[in-house]
Design a protein around this motif. Structure first.
Motif, PDB file in Angstrom:
ATOM      1  N   GLU A 272       0.832  -1.205   0.000  1.00  0.00           N
ATOM      2  CA  GLU A 272       0.000   0.000   0.000  1.00  0.00           C
ATOM      3  C   GLU A 272       0.869   1.259   0.000  1.00  0.00           C
ATOM      4  O   GLU A 272       0.606   2.208  -0.759  1.00  0.00           O
ATOM      5  CB  GLU A 272      -0.938   0.023   1.202  1.00  0.00           C
ATOM      6  N   GLU A 273       1.886   1.268   0.826  1.00  0.00           N
ATOM      7  CA  GLU A 273       2.769   2.432   0.916  1.00  0.00           C
ATOM      8  C   GLU A 273       3.441   2.715  -0.429  1.00  0.00           C
ATOM      9  O   GLU A 273       3.507   3.866  -0.886  1.00  0.00           O
ATOM     10  CB  GLU A 273       3.833   2.186   1.988  1.00  0.00           C
TER      11      GLU A 273
ATOM     12  N   THR B  85       0.874   3.918  -3.079  1.00  0.00           N
ATOM     13  CA  THR B  85       0.475   5.302  -2.807  1.00  0.00           C
ATOM     14  C   THR B  85       1.472   6.280  -3.410  1.00  0.00           C
ATOM     15  O   THR B  85       1.101   7.311  -3.983  1.00  0.00           O
ATOM     16  CB  THR B  85       0.364   5.538  -1.287  1.00  0.00           C
ATOM     17  N   HIS B  86       2.742   5.949  -3.320  1.00  0.00           N
ATOM     18  CA  HIS B  86       3.781   6.823  -3.880  1.00  0.00           C
ATOM     19  C   HIS B  86       3.681   6.896  -5.405  1.00  0.00           C
ATOM     20  O   HIS B  86       3.729   7.985  -5.993  1.00  0.00           O
ATOM     21  CB  HIS B  86       5.156   6.323  -3.467  1.00  0.00           C
TER      22      HIS B  86
ATOM     23  N   GLY C  24       0.625   8.732  -7.131  1.00  0.00           N
ATOM     24  CA  GLY C  24       0.483  10.134  -6.794  1.00  0.00           C
ATOM     25  C   GLY C  24       1.328  10.995  -7.720  1.00  0.00           C
ATOM     26  O   GLY C  24       1.913  10.524  -8.698  1.00  0.00           O
TER      27      GLY C  24
ATOM     28  N   TYR D 294      -7.534  13.030  -3.380  1.00  0.00           N
ATOM     29  CA  TYR D 294      -6.102  13.156  -3.108  1.00  0.00           C
ATOM     30  C   TYR D 294      -5.881  13.997  -1.862  1.00  0.00           C
ATOM     31  O   TYR D 294      -6.676  14.885  -1.545  1.00  0.00           O
ATOM     32  CB  TYR D 294      -5.367  13.795  -4.290  1.00  0.00           C
TER      33      TYR D 294
ATOM     34  N   SER E 217      -1.151  12.734  -3.032  1.00  0.00           N
ATOM     35  CA  SER E 217      -1.191  11.279  -2.870  1.00  0.00           C
ATOM     36  C   SER E 217      -2.630  10.786  -2.815  1.00  0.00           C
ATOM     37  O   SER E 217      -3.470  11.416  -2.168  1.00  0.00           O
ATOM     38  CB  SER E 217      -0.478  10.861  -1.571  1.00  0.00           C
TER      39      SER E 217
ATOM     40  N   ASP F 146      -6.809   6.536  -1.153  1.00  0.00           N
ATOM     41  CA  ASP F 146      -7.177   5.118  -1.149  1.00  0.00           C
ATOM     42  C   ASP F 146      -6.707   4.510  -2.465  1.00  0.00           C
ATOM     43  O   ASP F 146      -7.108   4.972  -3.534  1.00  0.00           O
ATOM     44  CB  ASP F 146      -8.695   4.999  -1.008  1.00  0.00           C
ATOM     45  N   VAL F 147      -5.829   3.514  -2.394  1.00  0.00           N
ATOM     46  CA  VAL F 147      -5.342   2.877  -3.627  1.00  0.00           C
ATOM     47  C   VAL F 147      -6.110   1.608  -3.955  1.00  0.00           C
ATOM     48  O   VAL F 147      -5.797   0.935  -4.938  1.00  0.00           O
ATOM     49  CB  VAL F 147      -3.825   2.558  -3.533  1.00  0.00           C
TER      50      VAL F 147
ATOM     51  N   ARG G 245      -7.660  -2.621   2.129  1.00  0.00           N
ATOM     52  CA  ARG G 245      -6.718  -1.565   1.760  1.00  0.00           C
ATOM     53  C   ARG G 245      -6.174  -1.745   0.348  1.00  0.00           C
ATOM     54  O   ARG G 245      -5.861  -0.769  -0.334  1.00  0.00           O
ATOM     55  CB  ARG G 245      -5.541  -1.521   2.746  1.00  0.00           C
TER      56      ARG G 245
ATOM     57  N   LEU H  26      -1.028  12.079   5.588  1.00  0.00           N
ATOM     58  CA  LEU H  26      -1.778  10.969   4.989  1.00  0.00           C
ATOM     59  C   LEU H  26      -2.729  10.340   5.995  1.00  0.00           C
ATOM     60  O   LEU H  26      -3.887  10.041   5.679  1.00  0.00           O
ATOM     61  CB  LEU H  26      -0.808   9.918   4.447  1.00  0.00           C
TER      62      LEU H  26
ATOM     63  N   ARG I  29      -6.828  10.248   5.713  1.00  0.00           N
ATOM     64  CA  ARG I  29      -7.518   8.963   5.623  1.00  0.00           C
ATOM     65  C   ARG I  29      -8.534   8.810   6.758  1.00  0.00           C
ATOM     66  O   ARG I  29      -9.608   8.234   6.560  1.00  0.00           O
ATOM     67  CB  ARG I  29      -6.482   7.829   5.631  1.00  0.00           C
TER      68      ARG I  29
END
Length: 639
Positions: free
Chosen positions: A231-232, A235-236, A239, A359, A375, A378-379, A413, A551, A555
């Protein structure tokens, strides 16, 4: 599969002291089924399971082209240089494999040749490193900087000669046929197994979406190891960011290109200098005491918008200057593309959406410069659409994927609707190998007396453990305060994150058996120290993400808007996964024995503490310090 892992099987014939592990066999069988049935599989396999072979062997036997993605370059190198060469002996050349890393890991022959003709050394030690680089460049086959042992991790020299994603000329490069990236792609295209890392995988996924091409060859299946980091990383890559570093890097490349095109005239130089001056003014307006903070429309004041517009117009002025001078080359064409990309990303921030959108906008200050980010909150929808609904087999594995003994949090997630699930028991006997110390006499972490109290408690623990400890902190502030309070009061070497490269600190920690290492962030995961050198892990607080983190805050607000309780659905499960990662540093083999100390009394006084406790290894728990003394005085300790 069962025969391969049998005591008299192929693995046992090549390995001394081979031992069949039932959890490893169960995982291998589950991975083989998922690959055959084109299913998504989630596997939590504790340290010591042998999960690497449990997914590599089924991948080799599947007959599919499989991409294997890791969370760290360290594991990537281990798979490529150790595990797969061994398996190629087992299977006698029945498969081929290759490795790909992100572009910045490779020497750029074009930039290296340019730099060699007109070197400009960015530091007092860069010239010596350059001579080492020259010698290495004549011998390397891969161009991978990991082969250069003495080059500092963040060497400015490497920035001058490595491949850059934005600056790469691709097929138009004069060195394209000799390029290490070209060679790596060709090898990957012809390989059965391709070893990558999450950063490259998601960079490729993002490239495919915007039709810029692709970084990876087409594949039939993907296996994610260290999948708790997905997820981390996603997210990068999904974005947008713009930074002072990016602008300065572009200007350096532009000036270099002008020199080698013999177009380094005063007008172009003045425009480049204007870009740098205007970028400096624009990014300066975002500087605060905080290292990172959330951006809202109120931060884009008239002076900020004016400075941003000035920067935008100076970029366009350089574009027009290049076009008006008819400077035609692949390098110039790439500069024009980069101007458009930077200007487009800058416009996104200057005209960005209001709060409550998809975002979150935020900024971060680092040694490289100031960064502005947009960012995705939610991905899950992105990954559901671009990855998990593609009807290819996908395996996700890690030592920590579940929260509360199920995968619901991870699935939500990441956008996983349906998956096979497997949680394998640890092969270690935590009942005998570990003790969980949960002191109840310490103040609440919100108390101003907390760091003083835990410092005294840490001193008591380290006296019993004779050093040999990781002290893991949830914030730099706590780390620095505790270090200041205990420094000089122990006969053991104190090592502190930030005082040297991570690998150097870990090497010293392993060598100096009684040493103590204080760390935060990256030291909570991916660190493997076995044996007596690590006999104690102390954790200052339950690792809840700071609620004012940009972030996290966004969220939380998004979940509230959707009618969900962010504490139970997001903050607690995230903290549980982080805590399990930290605790996982301790017991790494069947001979390890040690103490886990959690100095946050909320784990026993708050109702939600039960959720954390139920997720921890099944080892004895003690609230009294006498149990710590007894544990370390036992004959089996420090024998």
């Amino acid at each position: 599969m069962d025969q391969l892992f049998a005591p008299g099987g192929a693995l046992a014939s090549l390995l001394d002291h081979y031992e069949r592990r039932e959890p490893q066999v169960r995982m291998a069988e589950a991975v083989a089924r998922a690959l055959e049935e084109r299913a998504t599989l989630l596997v939590e396999a504790a340290t010591g399971t042998g999960k690497t072979w449990a997914y590599l062997i089924p991948a080799v036997l599947s007959g599919k082209k499989v991409v294997i993605s890791t969370g760290t370059k360290t594991l990537q190198d281990q798979l490529f240089r150790k595990d797969l060469p061994f398996l190629s002996e087992v299977f006698q050349g029945r498969f081929t494999f290759s490795m790909m890393k992100g572009k910045s890991n490779y020497l750029c022959l074009y930039r290296f040749e340019q730099f060699s003709r007109q070197p400009s050394f960015p530091g007092f030690d860069a010239e010596a490193h350059f001579h080492d680089l020259q010698r290495w460049s004549t011998a390397t086959r891969s161009g991978d900087r990991a082969e250069i042992v003495g080059l500092p991790e963040k060497s400015p020299l490497w920035q001058e000669v490595s491949v850059k994603g934005e600056a790469c000329l691709g097929a138009g490069c004069p060195a394209y046929d000799r390029c290490y990236i070209t060679r790596a792609k060709q090898e990957a295209a012809g390989s059965d197994l391709v070893i990558v890392n999450h950063h490259l995988f998601f960079a490729d996924l993002a490239l495919k979406e915007v039709s810029y091409g692709e970084a990876l060859p087409r594949y039939d299946a993907v296996i994610f190891d260290e999948a708790h980091l997905l997820e981390e990383t996603a997210t990068h890559y999904f974005g947008v960011s713009i930074s002072s570093y990016r602008v300065e890097d572009f200007v350096r490349d532009a000036q270099r290109e002008f020199r080698f095109a013999h177009a380094s005239e005063r007008g172009l130089e003045e425009t480049c200098e204007t870009i740098l001056a205007r970028a400096d003014r624009f990014f300066y307006l975002f500087r605060r005491e905080e290292e990172r903070y959330r951006l809202t429309r109120r931060h884009f004041t008239p002076p900020v918008l004016s400075a941003g517009a000035d920067l935008f117009h100076s970029l366009q002025a350089l574009r027009q200057s290049i076009l008006s001078r008819s400077l035609k080359s692949d390098g110039m064409a790439r500069l024009l593309e980069r101007i458009d990309q930077i200007a487009g990303d800058l416009s996104l921030f200057l005209t960005g959406e209001e709060e409550g959108g998809e975002y979150v906008y935020w900024t971060e200050r680092s040694p490289q410069g100031l960064f502005l980010y947009a960012s995705p909150l939610d991905v899950s929808e992105i990954l559901r659409d671009r990855l998990f609904e593609k009807e290819i087999p996908i395996i996700l594995t890690s030592a920590t994927l579940s929260s509360g003994n199920h995968f619901n949090f991870l699935k939500e997630r990441l956008g996983i609707d349906a998956a096979e699930e497997l949680i394998l028991p640890s092969p270690f006997d935590h009942e005998k190998q570990a003790l969980l110390y949960l002191p109840t006499h310490l103040p609440n972490p919100s108390s101003p007396k907390f760091t003083s109290a835990i410092s005294e408690e840490i001193l008591r623990i380290l006296q019993e453990s004779r050093g040999r400890a990781f002290l893991l902190f949830t914030s730099w502030r706590n780390l620095e305060e505790v270090h200041r309070k205990i420094a000089g009061r122990l006969p053991y070497l104190l090592l502190k994150q930030g005082d040297g490269p991570k690998h150097a600190l870990l090497e010293t920690f392993r060598r100096e058996v009684s040493s103590v290492l204080l760390g935060t962030t990256s030291f909570w995961q991916g660190v493997d120290v076995q044996g007596e050198a690590l006999s104690c892990v102390v954790i200052d607080k339950l690792p809840f993400a700071a609620p004012n983190d940009p972030l996290t805050a966004a969220r939380i607000e998004s979940l509230i808007r959707r009618g969900k309780d962010p504490f139970t659905t997001f903050q607690i499960p995230s903290a549980v996964l982080s805590l399990r990662q930290g605790i996982g540093r301790l017991i790494r083999n069947r001979e390890d024995r040690g103490l886990i100390a959690i100095l946050d009394n909320r784990i026993t006084t708050k109702e939600y503490g039960k959720y954390f406790l139920s997720s921890l290894p099944p080892c004895p728990r003690a609230p009294d310090f006498e149990a710590v003394r007894s544990f370390f005085s036992a004959p089996s300790h420090f024998a």
